[in-house]
Scaffold this motif. Structure first.
Motif, PDB file in Angstrom:
ATOM      1  N   HIS A   1      11.151   1.468   0.013  1.00 51.09           N
ATOM      2  CA  HIS A   1      10.229   1.393   1.249  1.00 51.09           C
ATOM      3  C   HIS A   1       9.275   1.067  -0.064  1.00 51.09           C
ATOM      4  O   HIS A   1       8.455   0.028   0.002  1.00 51.09           O
ATOM      5  CB  HIS A   1       9.967   3.112   1.818  1.00 51.09           C
ATOM      6  CG  HIS A   1       8.498   2.618   2.670  1.00 51.09           C
ATOM      7  ND1 HIS A   1       8.593   1.724   3.925  1.00 51.09           N
ATOM      8  CD2 HIS A   1       6.739   2.968   2.987  1.00 51.09           C
ATOM      9  CE1 HIS A   1       7.583   1.860   4.383  1.00 51.09           C
ATOM     10  NE2 HIS A   1       6.526   2.402   3.901  1.00 51.09           N
ATOM     11  N   LEU A   2       8.941   1.938  -1.006  1.00 53.39           N
ATOM     12  CA  LEU A   2       8.128   1.686  -2.115  1.00 53.39           C
ATOM     13  C   LEU A   2       8.594   0.271  -3.391  1.00 53.39           C
ATOM     14  O   LEU A   2       7.247  -0.964  -2.766  1.00 53.39           O
ATOM     15  CB  LEU A   2       7.395   2.818  -3.842  1.00 53.39           C
ATOM     16  CG  LEU A   2       7.276   4.052  -2.564  1.00 53.39           C
ATOM     17  CD1 LEU A   2       7.016   5.207  -3.812  1.00 53.39           C
ATOM     18  CD2 LEU A   2       6.427   4.295  -1.774  1.00 53.39           C
ATOM     19  N   LEU A   3       9.114  -0.251  -2.630  1.00 55.59           N
ATOM     20  CA  LEU A   3       9.557  -1.472  -3.861  1.00 55.59           C
ATOM     21  C   LEU A   3       9.375  -2.236  -2.704  1.00 55.59           C
ATOM     22  O   LEU A   3       8.752  -3.940  -3.378  1.00 55.59           O
ATOM     23  CB  LEU A   3      11.421  -1.579  -4.216  1.00 55.59           C
ATOM     24  CG  LEU A   3      11.454  -0.613  -5.374  1.00 55.59           C
ATOM     25  CD1 LEU A   3      13.101  -0.389  -5.474  1.00 55.59           C
ATOM     26  CD2 LEU A   3      11.011  -1.065  -6.562  1.00 55.59           C
ATOM     27  N   ASP A   4       9.567  -2.148  -1.274  1.00 56.51           N
ATOM     28  CA  ASP A   4       9.545  -3.897  -0.400  1.00 56.51           C
ATOM     29  C   ASP A   4       8.024  -3.855  -0.422  1.00 56.51           C
ATOM     30  O   ASP A   4       7.963  -4.375  -0.211  1.00 56.51           O
ATOM     31  CB  ASP A   4      10.199  -3.362   0.993  1.00 56.51           C
ATOM     32  CG  ASP A   4      11.498  -3.054   0.722  1.00 56.51           C
ATOM     33  OD1 ASP A   4      12.079  -3.657  -0.246  1.00 56.51           O
ATOM     34  OD2 ASP A   4      12.293  -2.365   1.530  1.00 56.51           O
ATOM     35  N   MET A   5       7.127  -2.306  -0.535  1.00 57.82           N
ATOM     36  CA  MET A   5       5.438  -2.405  -0.042  1.00 57.82           C
ATOM     37  C   MET A   5       5.401  -3.669  -1.485  1.00 57.82           C
ATOM     38  O   MET A   5       3.258  -4.011  -2.130  1.00 57.82           O
ATOM     39  CB  MET A   5       5.206  -1.746   0.247  1.00 57.82           C
ATOM     40  CG  MET A   5       5.029  -0.952   0.879  1.00 57.82           C
ATOM     41  SD  MET A   5       4.489   0.010   2.172  1.00 57.82           S
ATOM     42  CE  MET A   5       5.131   2.040   1.129  1.00 57.82           C
ATOM     43  N   GLY A   6       6.000  -3.430  -2.598  1.00 51.41           N
ATOM     44  CA  GLY A   6       5.364  -3.747  -3.810  1.00 51.41           C
ATOM     45  C   GLY A   6       4.792  -2.679  -5.241  1.00 51.41           C
ATOM     46  O   GLY A   6       4.635  -3.657  -5.671  1.00 51.41           O
ATOM     47  N   VAL A   7       5.198  -1.938  -4.775  1.00 50.48           N
ATOM     48  CA  VAL A   7       5.394  -0.976  -5.679  1.00 50.48           C
ATOM     49  C   VAL A   7       6.733  -0.866  -7.277  1.00 50.48           C
ATOM     50  O   VAL A   7       7.349   0.003  -6.551  1.00 50.48           O
ATOM     51  CB  VAL A   7       4.931   0.725  -5.321  1.00 50.48           C
ATOM     52  CG1 VAL A   7       4.743   1.624  -6.412  1.00 50.48           C
ATOM     53  CG2 VAL A   7       4.195   0.695  -4.290  1.00 50.48           C
ATOM     54  N   CYS A   8       6.701  -1.457  -7.981  1.00 47.68           N
ATOM     55  CA  CYS A   8       7.665  -1.648  -8.863  1.00 47.68           C
ATOM     56  C   CYS A   8       6.998  -1.409 -10.298  1.00 47.68           C
ATOM     57  O   CYS A   8       5.525  -2.404 -10.753  1.00 47.68           O
ATOM     58  CB  CYS A   8       8.514  -2.836  -8.322  1.00 47.68           C
ATOM     59  SG  CYS A   8       7.338  -4.108  -8.692  1.00 47.68           S
ATOM     60  N   ARG A   9       8.097  -1.637 -11.397  1.00 50.31           N
ATOM     61  CA  ARG A   9       7.517  -1.287 -12.522  1.00 50.31           C
ATOM     62  C   ARG A   9       6.876  -3.134 -13.034  1.00 50.31           C
ATOM     63  O   ARG A   9       7.129  -3.906 -12.515  1.00 50.31           O
ATOM     64  CB  ARG A   9       8.782  -1.347 -13.868  1.00 50.31           C
ATOM     65  CG  ARG A   9       8.669  -1.206 -15.072  1.00 50.31           C
ATOM     66  CD  ARG A   9       9.086  -0.861 -15.735  1.00 50.31           C
ATOM     67  NE  ARG A   9      10.808  -2.077 -15.513  1.00 50.31           N
ATOM     68  CZ  ARG A   9      11.601  -2.329 -16.440  1.00 50.31           C
ATOM     69  NH1 ARG A   9      11.097  -1.704 -17.790  1.00 50.31           N
ATOM     70  NH2 ARG A   9      12.126  -3.350 -16.117  1.00 50.31           N
ATOM     71  N   GLY A  10       5.327  -2.472 -14.022  1.00 51.15           N
ATOM     72  CA  GLY A  10       4.758  -3.824 -14.475  1.00 51.15           C
ATOM     73  C   GLY A  10       4.054  -4.466 -12.778  1.00 51.15           C
ATOM     74  O   GLY A  10       2.440  -4.599 -13.278  1.00 51.15           O
ATOM     75  N   THR A  11       3.957  -3.535 -11.933  1.00 47.77           N
ATOM     76  CA  THR A  11       3.124  -3.860 -11.014  1.00 47.77           C
ATOM     77  C   THR A  11       1.506  -3.342 -11.923  1.00 47.77           C
ATOM     78  O   THR A  11       1.278  -1.665 -11.566  1.00 47.77           O
ATOM     79  CB  THR A  11       3.233  -3.291  -9.527  1.00 47.77           C
ATOM     80  OG1 THR A  11       4.712  -4.039  -9.568  1.00 47.77           O
ATOM     81  CG2 THR A  11       1.796  -3.663  -8.410  1.00 47.77           C
ATOM     82  N   LYS A  12       0.820  -3.724 -10.984  1.00 51.54           N
ATOM     83  CA  LYS A  12      -1.206  -3.237 -11.877  1.00 51.54           C
ATOM     84  C   LYS A  12      -1.892  -2.740 -10.308  1.00 51.54           C
ATOM     85  O   LYS A  12      -1.515  -3.085  -8.972  1.00 51.54           O
ATOM     86  CB  LYS A  12      -2.381  -4.398 -11.461  1.00 51.54           C
ATOM     87  CG  LYS A  12      -3.317  -4.123 -12.623  1.00 51.54           C
ATOM     88  CD  LYS A  12      -4.409  -4.888 -13.359  1.00 51.54           C
ATOM     89  CE  LYS A  12      -5.426  -4.466 -12.521  1.00 51.54           C
ATOM     90  NZ  LYS A  12      -6.649  -5.816 -13.222  1.00 51.54           N
ATOM     91  N   ILE A  13      -2.194  -1.283 -10.334  1.00 51.00           N
ATOM     92  CA  ILE A  13      -2.591  -0.142  -8.986  1.00 51.00           C
ATOM     93  C   ILE A  13      -4.090   0.140  -9.833  1.00 51.00           C
ATOM     94  O   ILE A  13      -4.537  -0.144 -10.692  1.00 51.00           O
ATOM     95  CB  ILE A  13      -1.446   0.847  -8.941  1.00 51.00           C
ATOM     96  CG1 ILE A  13      -1.654   1.085  -9.538  1.00 51.00           C
ATOM     97  CG2 ILE A  13      -0.474   0.123  -8.126  1.00 51.00           C
ATOM     98  CD1 ILE A  13      -0.991   3.224  -9.239  1.00 51.00           C
ATOM     99  N   LYS A  14      -5.194  -0.305  -8.298  1.00 51.29           N
ATOM    100  CA  LYS A  14      -6.410   0.581  -8.551  1.00 51.29           C
ATOM    101  C   LYS A  14      -6.303   1.508  -7.376  1.00 51.29           C
ATOM    102  O   LYS A  14      -5.977   1.260  -6.791  1.00 51.29           O
ATOM    103  CB  LYS A  14      -6.584  -1.087  -8.709  1.00 51.29           C
ATOM    104  CG  LYS A  14      -8.814  -0.604  -8.825  1.00 51.29           C
ATOM    105  CD  LYS A  14      -8.982  -1.267  -8.737  1.00 51.29           C
ATOM    106  CE  LYS A  14     -11.052  -0.409  -9.148  1.00 51.29           C
ATOM    107  NZ  LYS A  14     -11.643  -1.654  -8.666  1.00 51.29           N
TER     108      LYS A  14
END
Length: 75
Positions: free
Chosen positions: A27-40
């Motif tokens: 679910h998290l990977l599908d929403m774009g939460v993966c290694r290398g992703t910048k979050i704020k």
């Protein structure tokens, strides 16, 4: 450091997802939460849960328990 330890306005890069639950991880990977992703961190609820994060030009609201399983490097 864990994503749940970040404060409002902090930015970080996702390093790993320490999640045993395959459905949650997918679910998290599908929403774009993966290694290398910048979050704020955008907002934190008054009760400290959930936490609103911004990634890939959209906002996502996650519970603190799930964010505590995401290892990040603060930038």
């Amino acid at each position: 450091m864990k994503a749940s330890d970040l404060k409002v306005g902090d930015q970080a890069i996702v390093k790993t997802l320490n999640i045993n639950n395959k459905e949650l991880k997918r679910h998290l990977l599908d929403m774009g939460v993966c290694r290398g992703t910048k979050i704020k961190i955008k907002k934190i609820a008054p009760t400290k849960d959930p936490i609103d994060i911004e990634l890939r030009d959209y906002e996502l609201c996650l519970c603190k328990k799930d964010l505590s399983k995401i290892e990040v490097e603060k930038i």
